[in-house]
Design a protein around this motif. Structure first.
Motif, PDB file in Angstrom:
ATOM      1  N   LEU A  89      21.896  20.964  -0.913  1.00  0.00           N
ATOM      2  CA  LEU A  89      22.754  19.925  -0.336  1.00  0.00           C
ATOM      3  C   LEU A  89      22.145  18.535  -0.573  1.00  0.00           C
ATOM      4  CD1 LEU A  89      24.325  20.048   3.216  1.00  0.00           C
ATOM      5  CD2 LEU A  89      23.118  18.020   2.468  1.00  0.00           C
ATOM      6  N   VAL A  93      23.694  15.299  -2.663  1.00  0.00           N
ATOM      7  CA  VAL A  93      23.904  13.981  -2.060  1.00  0.00           C
ATOM      8  C   VAL A  93      23.100  12.921  -2.833  1.00  0.00           C
ATOM      9  CG1 VAL A  93      23.553  12.568   0.019  1.00  0.00           C
ATOM     10  CG2 VAL A  93      24.446  14.897   0.225  1.00  0.00           C
ATOM     11  N   LEU A 119      16.225  12.455   3.724  1.00  0.00           N
ATOM     12  CA  LEU A 119      15.446  13.612   3.277  1.00  0.00           C
ATOM     13  C   LEU A 119      15.170  14.497   4.484  1.00  0.00           C
ATOM     14  CD1 LEU A 119      12.372  12.898   1.004  1.00  0.00           C
ATOM     15  CD2 LEU A 119      14.523  14.002   0.391  1.00  0.00           C
ATOM     16  N   GLN A 123      13.199  19.648   2.762  1.00  0.00           N
ATOM     17  CA  GLN A 123      13.045  19.135   1.394  1.00  0.00           C
ATOM     18  C   GLN A 123      11.627  18.641   1.151  1.00  0.00           C
ATOM     19  OE1 GLN A 123      16.730  16.591   1.952  1.00  0.00           O
ATOM     20  NE2 GLN A 123      16.739  16.838  -0.268  1.00  0.00           N
ATOM     21  N   ASP A 181      14.901   7.074  12.765  1.00  0.00           N
ATOM     22  CA  ASP A 181      14.853   7.452  14.187  1.00  0.00           C
ATOM     23  C   ASP A 181      13.528   7.043  14.818  1.00  0.00           C
ATOM     24  OD1 ASP A 181      17.227   8.603  13.479  1.00  0.00           O
ATOM     25  OD2 ASP A 181      16.525  10.662  13.580  1.00  0.00           O
ATOM     26  N   GLU A 237      19.479   0.385  13.816  1.00  0.00           N
ATOM     27  CA  GLU A 237      20.635   1.256  13.579  1.00  0.00           C
ATOM     28  C   GLU A 237      21.593   1.213  14.752  1.00  0.00           C
ATOM     29  OE1 GLU A 237      20.002   5.170  11.389  1.00  0.00           O
ATOM     30  OE2 GLU A 237      18.822   5.351  13.211  1.00  0.00           O
ATOM     31  N   GLY A 238      22.817   1.573  14.512  1.00  0.00           N
ATOM     32  CA  GLY A 238      23.780   1.760  15.604  1.00  0.00           C
ATOM     33  C   GLY A 238      24.192   0.467  16.266  1.00  0.00           C
ATOM     34  N   VAL A 239      24.131  -0.637  15.530  1.00  0.00           N
ATOM     35  CA  VAL A 239      24.541  -1.926  16.090  1.00  0.00           C
ATOM     36  C   VAL A 239      26.071  -1.984  16.116  1.00  0.00           C
ATOM     37  CG1 VAL A 239      24.486  -4.426  15.755  1.00  0.00           C
ATOM     38  CG2 VAL A 239      22.438  -3.050  15.295  1.00  0.00           C
ATOM     39  N   GLU A 240      26.613  -2.149  17.299  1.00  0.00           N
ATOM     40  CA  GLU A 240      28.070  -2.113  17.462  1.00  0.00           C
ATOM     41  C   GLU A 240      28.666  -3.439  17.880  1.00  0.00           C
ATOM     42  OE1 GLU A 240      29.154   1.185  19.977  1.00  0.00           O
ATOM     43  OE2 GLU A 240      28.468   2.678  18.516  1.00  0.00           O
TER      44      GLU A 240
HETATM   45  P1  C2E Z   1      21.006   9.371  10.821  1.00  0.00           P
HETATM   46  O1  C2E Z   1      20.298   9.487   9.523  1.00  0.00           O
HETATM   47  O2  C2E Z   1      20.248   8.796  11.960  1.00  0.00           O
HETATM   48  O3  C2E Z   1      22.315   8.542  10.491  1.00  0.00           O
HETATM   49  C1  C2E Z   1      22.903   7.615  11.373  1.00  0.00           C
HETATM   50  C2  C2E Z   1      24.070   8.239  12.107  1.00  0.00           C
HETATM   51  O4  C2E Z   1      24.578   7.294  13.042  1.00  0.00           O
HETATM   52  C3  C2E Z   1      25.248   8.576  11.199  1.00  0.00           C
HETATM   53  O5  C2E Z   1      25.895   9.718  11.763  1.00  0.00           O
HETATM   54  C4  C2E Z   1      26.141   7.359  11.356  1.00  0.00           C
HETATM   55  O6  C2E Z   1      27.503   7.611  11.046  1.00  0.00           O
HETATM   56  C5  C2E Z   1      25.952   7.048  12.809  1.00  0.00           C
HETATM   57  N1  C2E Z   1      26.190   5.646  13.116  1.00  0.00           N
HETATM   58  C6  C2E Z   1      25.986   4.578  12.329  1.00  0.00           C
HETATM   59  N2  C2E Z   1      26.288   3.429  12.958  1.00  0.00           N
HETATM   60  C7  C2E Z   1      26.712   3.773  14.182  1.00  0.00           C
HETATM   61  C8  C2E Z   1      27.174   3.017  15.329  1.00  0.00           C
HETATM   62  O7  C2E Z   1      27.252   1.786  15.323  1.00  0.00           O
HETATM   63  N3  C2E Z   1      27.524   3.727  16.437  1.00  0.00           N
HETATM   64  C9  C2E Z   1      27.443   5.088  16.490  1.00  0.00           C
HETATM   65  N4  C2E Z   1      27.802   5.691  17.605  1.00  0.00           N
HETATM   66  N5  C2E Z   1      27.003   5.825  15.434  1.00  0.00           N
HETATM   67  C10 C2E Z   1      26.638   5.178  14.303  1.00  0.00           C
HETATM   68  P2  C2E Z   1      26.371  10.909  10.827  1.00  0.00           P
HETATM   69  O8  C2E Z   1      26.910  10.381   9.537  1.00  0.00           O
HETATM   70  O9  C2E Z   1      27.247  11.775  11.662  1.00  0.00           O
HETATM   71  O10 C2E Z   1      25.015  11.669  10.513  1.00  0.00           O
HETATM   72  C11 C2E Z   1      24.292  12.291  11.540  1.00  0.00           C
HETATM   73  C12 C2E Z   1      22.947  12.738  11.063  1.00  0.00           C
HETATM   74  O11 C2E Z   1      23.075  13.789  10.107  1.00  0.00           O
HETATM   75  C13 C2E Z   1      22.147  11.661  10.357  1.00  0.00           C
HETATM   76  O12 C2E Z   1      21.545  10.815  11.303  1.00  0.00           O
HETATM   77  C14 C2E Z   1      21.157  12.489   9.591  1.00  0.00           C
HETATM   78  O13 C2E Z   1      20.095  12.894  10.412  1.00  0.00           O
HETATM   79  C15 C2E Z   1      21.994  13.691   9.205  1.00  0.00           C
HETATM   80  N6  C2E Z   1      22.481  13.524   7.835  1.00  0.00           N
HETATM   81  C16 C2E Z   1      23.583  12.878   7.383  1.00  0.00           C
HETATM   82  N7  C2E Z   1      23.683  12.969   6.035  1.00  0.00           N
HETATM   83  C17 C2E Z   1      22.593  13.666   5.629  1.00  0.00           C
HETATM   84  C18 C2E Z   1      22.104  14.088   4.338  1.00  0.00           C
HETATM   85  O14 C2E Z   1      22.664  13.808   3.261  1.00  0.00           O
HETATM   86  N8  C2E Z   1      20.945  14.824   4.323  1.00  0.00           N
HETATM   87  C19 C2E Z   1      20.280  15.125   5.481  1.00  0.00           C
HETATM   88  N9  C2E Z   1      19.140  15.847   5.400  1.00  0.00           N
HETATM   89  N10 C2E Z   1      20.691  14.737   6.698  1.00  0.00           N
HETATM   90  C20 C2E Z   1      21.837  14.016   6.774  1.00  0.00           C
END
Ligand code: C2E
Ligand code: CA
Ligand code: CA
Ligand code: CA
Length: 279
Positions: A89, A93, A119, A123, A181, A237-240
């Motif tokens: 996966l 990506v 990552l 991985q 994080d 991150e998560g700035v709204e």
């Molecule tokens: P992450 O890497 O911490 O990604 C940030 C998450 O916060 C993303 O959720 C994003 O859509 C969300 N986010 C961004 N801005 C905001 C905001 O202003 N408010 C809120 N409430 N949320 C926000 P997403 O896309 O659902 O991904 C969740 C997690 O899944 C990611 O957290 C990451 O840990 C994992 N992930 C996503 N894509 C991949 C990937 O290609 N590979 C791997 N290994 N993990 C992934």
């Protein structure tokens, strides 16, 4: 009484069986999805706060399920990690993200566009990772300095020795590394200092209750100070809201990601002004 207990046990076992069945069904679906190309990289902008210019984007995976529609990564990344599928996966990506970044970097004003890719810990312990990253850069023609790999704080802190070797090899390719994080794990600052990372990402948990929550404000301030002390860039991150961005900028944070600047979207819907350098 024994009968009732037995009934409860068999009810419990039935429930467990159903769960296991669902899980193996999901796993088969996910394997097929990887073969059929149902997993898509979506993109969320990363922005320089002062100028509002786009620095790049983070690739976030989405599963376009034929019957169920879009499925968010929280629902399948854990399964992919437990079963090792996250290696395939992650590779898909990474390829999609690098290919897309090359296209964007050809647009006038977008030459400095950077792409960030997550990552998984799994991985990081795969011996082929470094070779695969190198191969993707070569195949797509993306310069290494345009790629940033996001590793979680716990991933790095938990497998110290081997992870460190891999991270150094990735850094030697010219790829940059960021700690995702940040603040949610248990970083040793001494250890962080020894890692070849150039950025920390303040977790949304510390941002969501700003500007009102004074403890979170103090924690953000602390992370920003750590970044300054270790010469690391800091992205929140998560700035709204504007108010969150204003406060974080006031505290010395320069780059941002969050719904205020843009939600994750498919490449075709990703837009923005010109691409800038961090302020
Ligand atoms: P992450 O890497 O911490 O990604 C940030 C998450 O916060 C993303 O959720 C994003 O859509 C969300 N986010 C961004 N801005 C905001 C905001 O202003 N408010 C809120 N409430 N949320 C926000 P997403 O896309 O659902 O991904 C969740 C997690 O899944 C990611 O957290 C990451 O840990 C994992 N992930 C996503 N894509 C991949 C990937 O290609 N590979 C791997 N290994 N993990 C992934
Ligand atoms: Ca991330
Ligand atoms: Ca994160
Ligand atoms: Ca997260």
């Amino acid at each position: 009484a024994g009968g009732a207990a037995n009934q409860q046990v068999s009810f419990f076992v039935t429930g467990l069986n159903e769960q296991l069945q669902k899980r193996s069904q999901r796993l088969e679906q996910l394997k097929l999805a990887l073969q059929c190309g149902e997993l898509e990289a979506w993109f969320q902008p990363q922005v320089d706060g002062a100028s509002g210019r786009i620095l790049g984007a983070e690739a976030l995976v989405r599963w376009r399920h034929p019957d169920e529609g879009l499925i968010s990564p929280a629902e399948f990344i854990p399964l992919a990690e437990e079963t090792g599928l996250v290696i395939e996966l992650g590779q898909q990506v990474l390829e999609q993200a690098c290919r897309q970044a090359v296209l964007w970097r050809q647009k006038p004003g977008w030459e400095a566009f950077k792409i960030a890719v997550n990552l998984s810990t799994v991985q990081l312990s795969d011996s082929k990772l470094v070779h695969q990253v190198k191969a993707v850069l070569e195949a797509t023609g993306l310069p290494a300095e345009a790629l940033e790999l996001e590793i979680t704080e716990s991933a790095v802190m938990d497998n110290t020795q081997e992870a460190l070797v891999v991270l150094n090899q990735l850094a030697d390719l010219g790829v940059s590394l960021s700690v995702d994080d940040f603040g949610t794990g248990h970083s040793s600052l001494a250890y962080l200092k020894s890692l070849p990372v150039s950025k920390i990402k303040i977790d949304r948990a510390f941002v969501k209750d700003l500007p009102d929550d004074l403890q979170d404000k103090a924690l953000c301030q602390a992370v920003i100070s750590i970044g300054a002390a270790l010469d690391l860039k800091v992205l929140a991150e998560g700035v709204e809201t504007q108010a969150q961005a204003d406060l974080l900028m006031h505290l010395g944070c320069l780059s941002f990601q969050g719904y205020f600047y843009g939600r994750p979207s498919p490449a075709a819907e990703f837009s923005g002004g010109s691409v800038g350098q961090p302020g």
